[in-house]
Design an enzyme around this catalytic site. Structure first.
Site, PDB file in Angstrom:
ATOM      1  N   ASP A   1       0.801  -1.224   0.000  1.00 51.10           N
ATOM      2  CA  ASP A   1       0.000   0.000   0.000  1.00 51.10           C
ATOM      3  C   ASP A   1       0.831   1.271   0.000  1.00 51.10           C
ATOM      4  OD1 ASP A   1      -2.581  -1.062  -0.183  1.00 51.10           O
ATOM      5  OD2 ASP A   1      -2.540  -1.650   1.924  1.00 51.10           O
ATOM      6  N   ASP A  26      -6.814  -4.411  -5.304  1.00 52.49           N
ATOM      7  CA  ASP A  26      -6.577  -3.037  -4.852  1.00 52.49           C
ATOM      8  C   ASP A  26      -5.222  -2.508  -5.313  1.00 52.49           C
ATOM      9  OD1 ASP A  26      -7.911  -4.928  -3.205  1.00 52.49           O
ATOM     10  OD2 ASP A  26      -8.003  -3.572  -1.509  1.00 52.49           O
ATOM     11  N   TRP A  80     -12.150  -0.893  -7.389  1.00 56.91           N
ATOM     12  CA  TRP A  80     -10.689  -0.813  -7.626  1.00 56.91           C
ATOM     13  C   TRP A  80     -10.376  -1.349  -9.014  1.00 56.91           C
ATOM     14  CZ3 TRP A  80      -9.302   2.564  -4.451  1.00 56.91           C
ATOM     15  CH2 TRP A  80      -9.338   2.468  -3.066  1.00 56.91           C
ATOM     16  N   SER A 124     -18.039 -11.739   7.600  1.00 51.60           N
ATOM     17  CA  SER A 124     -19.206 -12.596   7.342  1.00 51.60           C
ATOM     18  C   SER A 124     -18.827 -14.033   7.686  1.00 51.60           C
ATOM     19  CB  SER A 124     -19.614 -12.515   5.861  1.00 51.60           C
ATOM     20  OG  SER A 124     -18.784 -13.359   5.081  1.00 51.60           O
TER      21      SER A 124
HETATM   22  N1  GLY Z   1      -7.381  -1.589   0.124  1.00 51.76           N
HETATM   23  C1  GLY Z   1      -8.146  -2.054   1.200  1.00 51.76           C
HETATM   24  C2  GLY Z   1      -9.582  -1.698   1.116  1.00 51.76           C
HETATM   25  O1  GLY Z   1     -10.050  -1.229   0.080  1.00 51.76           O
HETATM   26  O2  GLY Z   1     -10.258  -1.904   2.118  1.00 51.76           O
END
Ligand code: GLY
Length: 393
Positions: free
Chosen positions: A106, A166, A242, A357
């Site tokens: 990230d 992501d 994303w 979940s």
């Molecule tokens: N990149 C992590 C999320 O979208 O929660």
């Protein structure tokens, strides 16, 4: 449970220029009102009962708050915002130097909207140095054998030889680093990752896997699995969003024609699984009539992706996606944006970070709250409609 018909969606109203101006000015004022509490600290990933608490620069999400500051600075030219952005870039430089929370892919989410943005807007040497260091760190997560950047955890972790959808948004940091330094290693890794990701996370019906595992011995694709979606085989709303924005970014940088049908397919799947008000539930499996929380951040992320991709499409297609993005934004502004400081110190309500979940592997937090990327991409989408915006990504 039901989803809106595409033909009905196409009849929905678009946000007007006046509404964009009103919403973006209001968002910028909210960001400025938050500066006293959030200059030396950051807004947390998600609000609690509508309110963000201050946090140190440690999570994967802090760059979004700095990104909001830069967007508000671009809009208003207010020097208080510039000063706050500069203080935060110094924090990002310290963070990469001290290696705080950098064992993650990230780094793009962290350093593009904070330091690349600050460098582009102000020429900051601190921003440039921090972002190049972060890009260099990100390179270390690339697996030659599998041809992908590992998302989470230590590189030798036996259960984490995987990418996640992501990550497509982390790659612009690498492209920027090549543009800035002339070193092509960054760009090469980004291209290899995009190719591997799009070859594996897109299912035949254009829904998407959140995460995809590879065989550590051979590097061959192995299997998809969800983490934050409802179940394996469903489409996590934000993962799909994303995918929309990530494919647009993939096309922007590679100009591979084969990515255009992927963009269109992934977008159509998302649009065909929206409820009546065009803001998805947290997983696209759910529709009107289901008692489930929304993820408003997905609507803003998808709108940004459509507005980005429209730059590269034929005029008729471009107009279509711009129109759809404006319809999504209209609903977010009208029904989800914070209107009153007593409600929240964020920008957009009803997002879902991580909803545990029976069938997924995530922890449970930030459900039906503001979240910081939801706020950031809301502001970015408005900025894209406000002017011909020079993208941070
Ligand atoms: N990149 C992590 C999320 O979208 O929660």
């Amino acid at each position: 449970m039901s989803w809106i018909a595409l033909e009905t969606l196409e009849q929905k109203p678009e946000i007007t220029g006046v509404e964009v101006e009103r919403a973006i000015q209001d968002a910028a004022s909210r960001i400025i009102r938050n500066l006293p509490k959030f200059t030396y600290k950051f807004q947390k990933a998600y609000s609690e009962k509508g309110f963000y608490e201050p946090t140190d620069n440690e999570d994967w999400t802090t760059g979004f708050w700095t990104g909001e500051i830069w967007l508000a600075y671009e809009l208003t030219g207010d020097e208080r915002l510039k000063k706050a952005g500069e203080i935060q870039m110094k924090s990002f430089l310290d963070r990469i130097d001290q290696r705080i929370g950098v064992e993650t892919h990230d780094l793009g989410f962290l350093y593009s909207p904070s330091c690349v943005a600050g460098y582009k807007l102000t020429g900051s040497k601190v921003g440039r140095e921090a972002a190049i260091k972060a890009a260099t760190e990100l390179l270390t997560r690339f697996h030659e054998k599998g041809q992908f950047i590992q998302a989470w955890g230590p590189l030798d972790a036996p259960d984490n030889y995987r990418l996640i959808i992501d990550c497509l948004l982390n790659l612009p940091l690498l492209y920027w680093a090549t543009e800035e330094t002339g070193d092509t290693r960054y760009r090469d890794v980004a291209e290899q990752h995009i190719h591997t990701a799009l070859a594996n996370v897109i299912r035949p019906d254009y829904s998407t896997w959140h995460t995809f595992f590879f065989n550590r011995e051979t590097g061959e694709p192995d299997h998809g699995a969800t983490c934050q979606g409802y179940r394996d085989g469903s489409a996590w709303a934000r993962g799909q969003a994303w995918g929309i924005y990530g494919t647009a970014i993939g096309y922007k940088y590679t100009r591979r024609e084969s990515y255009i049908p992927i963009f269109k397919g992934v977008t159509e799947y998302f649009l065909r699984h929206l409820p009546e008000d065009l803001v998805p539930f947290w997983d696209l499996e759910f529709g009107d009539g289901d008692d489930q929380p929304r993820d408003s951040s997905s609507a803003s992320i998808a709108a940004c992706g459509m507005l980005e991709m429209a730059k590269y499409l034929e005029p008729e297609d471009a107009a279509y996606y711009i129109g759809i993005a404006k319809k999504l934004l209209k609903s977010v502004v009208d029904h989800y944006a914070v209107k009153d400081d007593s409600q929240s110190n964020g920008l957009v309500l009803h997002s879902t970070y991580s909803n545990h979940s029976l069938y997924n592997t995530c922890n449970h937090y930030g459900v039906d709250e503001c979240n910081i990327w939801g706020d950031y991409f809301y502001m970015e989408a408005l900025m894209r409609l406000h002017k011909d915006w020079a993208v941070y990504w």
